[in-house]
Design an enzyme around this catalytic site. Structure first.
Site, PDB file in Angstrom:
ATOM      1  N   THR A  32      -2.377  -7.532   5.832  1.00 23.43           N
ATOM      2  CA  THR A  32      -2.637  -8.881   5.325  1.00 23.43           C
ATOM      3  C   THR A  32      -4.077  -9.327   5.548  1.00 23.43           C
ATOM      4  O   THR A  32      -4.595 -10.118   4.772  1.00 23.43           O
ATOM      5  CB  THR A  32      -1.681  -9.908   5.949  1.00 23.43           C
ATOM      6  OG1 THR A  32      -1.796  -9.847   7.369  1.00 23.43           O
ATOM      7  CG2 THR A  32      -0.249  -9.636   5.542  1.00 23.43           C
ATOM      8  N   CYS A  33      -4.721  -8.828   6.588  1.00 30.78           N
ATOM      9  CA  CYS A  33      -6.108  -9.230   6.852  1.00 30.78           C
ATOM     10  C   CYS A  33      -7.067  -8.700   5.797  1.00 30.78           C
ATOM     11  O   CYS A  33      -8.078  -9.333   5.496  1.00 30.78           O
ATOM     12  CB  CYS A  33      -6.555  -8.729   8.223  1.00 30.78           C
ATOM     13  SG  CYS A  33      -5.668  -9.485   9.587  1.00 30.78           S
TER      14      CYS A  33
END
Length: 142
Positions: A133-134
């Site tokens: 997700t980062c």
């Protein structure tokens, strides 16, 4: 009776929350000065703070990058075929899986990019897709 109702409604919706709201507003304006917000129309400010709630999913597909894949690989074509058949709510759930949010913030919609990467595992049928997700990376086994 009407005067009592008017006074009561005024108390509930205005007077009872006046002090907490003023405290909130003072703190909010300390971090985000009002002069910075005056250049936005209310709708623009809402998008900036809350993000987009409607999407052009074909634009999302157009902006995707691939690692160890090509756009015409069968896995990628299958992915997009299935994705575009999903209901809107499931597409937003995918976005949350990919990025941690079901919205794309600000005016980033046209520029939002994510990557689909092949995790290059020995037995791809035994591995589920997963996301970073980062970095907005979807690891999609073949």
């Amino acid at each position: 009776r009407k005067e009592y109702v008017d006074l009561y409604v005024n108390y509930i919706f205005n007077k009872s929350v006046q002090k907490p709201f003023e405290d909130f507003m003072q703190g909010f304006l300390r971090g985000c000065p009002a002069r910075s917000w005056k250049m936005f129309f209310p709708e623009e400010l809402q998008v900036l703070l809350q993000g987009h709630t409607t999407f052009d999913w074909h634009l999302l597909e157009k902006n995707v990058m691939y690692r160890q894949y090509k756009k015409l690989d069968q896995t990628i074509r299958n992915f997009w075929t299935v994705f575009h058949k999903l209901p809107e709510e499931n597409k937003k759930m995918f976005l949350a899986f990919l990025s941690g949010s079901d919205r794309i913030t600000g005016y980033w919609l046209e520029c939002f990019r994510f990557c689909i990467a092949d995790p290059q595992v020995e037995n791809p049928d035994e591995v589920c897709p997963y996301a970073s997700t980062c970095y907005f990376i979807l690891f999609l086994p073949r």
